[in-house]
Scaffold this motif. Structure first.
Motif, PDB file in Angstrom:
ATOM      1  N   ARG A   1       2.335 -34.470  26.927  1.00 14.60           N
ATOM      2  CA  ARG A   1       2.271 -33.436  26.015  1.00 14.60           C
ATOM      3  C   ARG A   1       3.514 -33.126  25.205  1.00 14.60           C
ATOM      4  O   ARG A   1       3.466 -32.973  23.871  1.00 14.60           O
ATOM      5  N   PHE A   2       4.678 -33.352  25.632  1.00 11.16           N
ATOM      6  CA  PHE A   2       5.995 -33.138  24.841  1.00 11.16           C
ATOM      7  C   PHE A   2       5.973 -34.228  23.798  1.00 11.16           C
ATOM      8  O   PHE A   2       6.200 -34.029  22.830  1.00 11.16           O
ATOM      9  N   ALA A   3       5.700 -35.469  24.442  1.00 10.71           N
ATOM     10  CA  ALA A   3       5.969 -36.617  23.238  1.00 10.71           C
ATOM     11  C   ALA A   3       4.890 -36.623  22.104  1.00 10.71           C
ATOM     12  O   ALA A   3       5.133 -36.848  21.128  1.00 10.71           O
ATOM     13  N   SER A   4       3.820 -35.964  22.444  1.00 13.17           N
ATOM     14  CA  SER A   4       2.765 -35.755  21.444  1.00 13.17           C
ATOM     15  C   SER A   4       3.091 -34.888  20.389  1.00 13.17           C
ATOM     16  O   SER A   4       2.857 -35.288  19.258  1.00 13.17           O
ATOM     17  N   VAL A   5       3.852 -33.866  20.739  1.00 11.87           N
ATOM     18  CA  VAL A   5       4.270 -32.925  19.614  1.00 11.87           C
ATOM     19  C   VAL A   5       5.546 -33.711  18.944  1.00 11.87           C
ATOM     20  O   VAL A   5       5.850 -33.541  17.758  1.00 11.87           O
ATOM     21  N   TYR A   6       6.547 -33.991  19.862  1.00  8.98           N
ATOM     22  CA  TYR A   6       8.041 -34.618  19.484  1.00  8.98           C
ATOM     23  C   TYR A   6       7.546 -35.682  18.540  1.00  8.98           C
ATOM     24  O   TYR A   6       8.291 -35.805  17.403  1.00  8.98           O
TER      25      TYR A   6
ATOM     26  N   ILE B   1      -5.716 -40.945  17.255  1.00  8.22           N
ATOM     27  CA  ILE B   1      -5.805 -41.202  18.691  1.00  8.22           C
ATOM     28  C   ILE B   1      -5.205 -42.615  19.038  1.00  8.22           C
ATOM     29  O   ILE B   1      -4.665 -42.725  20.084  1.00  8.22           O
ATOM     30  N   HIS B   2      -5.004 -43.499  18.155  1.00  4.50           N
ATOM     31  CA  HIS B   2      -4.459 -44.701  18.352  1.00  4.50           C
ATOM     32  C   HIS B   2      -2.987 -44.991  18.779  1.00  4.50           C
ATOM     33  O   HIS B   2      -2.358 -45.363  19.768  1.00  4.50           O
ATOM     34  N   THR B   3      -2.021 -43.993  18.069  1.00  4.40           N
ATOM     35  CA  THR B   3      -0.798 -43.691  18.572  1.00  4.40           C
ATOM     36  C   THR B   3      -0.548 -43.101  19.825  1.00  4.40           C
ATOM     37  O   THR B   3       0.438 -43.343  20.466  1.00  4.40           O
ATOM     38  N   PHE B   4      -1.416 -42.210  20.030  1.00  2.00           N
ATOM     39  CA  PHE B   4      -1.559 -41.329  21.411  1.00  2.00           C
ATOM     40  C   PHE B   4      -1.886 -42.501  22.525  1.00  2.00           C
ATOM     41  O   PHE B   4      -1.155 -42.519  23.547  1.00  2.00           O
ATOM     42  N   MET B   5      -2.794 -43.535  22.132  1.00  2.00           N
ATOM     43  CA  MET B   5      -3.151 -44.536  23.234  1.00  2.00           C
ATOM     44  C   MET B   5      -1.850 -45.386  23.504  1.00  2.00           C
ATOM     45  O   MET B   5      -1.821 -46.004  24.487  1.00  2.00           O
TER      46      MET B   5
END
Length: 151
Positions: free
Chosen positions: A126-131, A137-141
């Motif tokens: 969660r923190f990394a997705s904002v930071y 979705i690809h960078t998230f994956m």
């Protein structure tokens, strides 16, 4: 010390003891006028720390901003407020021990991510997705795959 109940400026110390981490003294006081009791904390005044933002602007270090980000990341997770405050305390302690007067916000964010990764993987993501400002979705994956590969 001013009484929070009646505003009288004199009180007596009834009990005094260090906090668990020995960084603060907890004092139990009694107002000499209204006789109500209250607690104060005494902490060593520290050096001022300046945070360099991504746009190169500077602002005073604020522990509450770190804690707020941690609390947001840990929302609805089985993590106590005490654990979250410990993460913020550890980061703050590391920052002051580095003896740098100015620190980049990115370094603070990386420290938060390191601590959250060890505390709770969901809070970390969660923190990394904002930071890290995941664009899609690809960078998230990719981040999730990296986390899985570490295990």
């Amino acid at each position: 010390m001013k009484c929070p109940f009646c505003g009288f400026e004199e009180s007596k110390v009834i009990d005094s003891r260090p906090t668990d981490d020995n960084s603060t003294i907890r004092r139990r006081r009694e107002c000499l006028k209204c006789r109500k009791r209250f607690t104060t904390y005494e902490k060593l005044e520290s050096i001022s720390l300046v945070v360099i933002k991504k746009d190169q602007s500077r602002q005073p270090y604020d522990r509450n901003k770190i804690l707020k980000g941690i609390i947001t990341a840990c929302e609805k997770r089985p993590i106590s407020l005490l654990q979250m405050e410990k993460v913020a305390d550890d980061i703050e302690s590391e920052l002051y021990q580095s003896m740098e007067r100015e620190i980049e916000s990115t370094k603070i964010g990386e420290r938060v991510m390191d601590k959250l990764k060890n505390l709770d993987e969901v809070a970390y993501v969660r923190f990394a997705s904002v930071y890290k400002r995941f664009e899609d979705i690809h960078t998230f994956m990719e981040e999730l795959k990296g986390l899985i590969d570490e295990k």
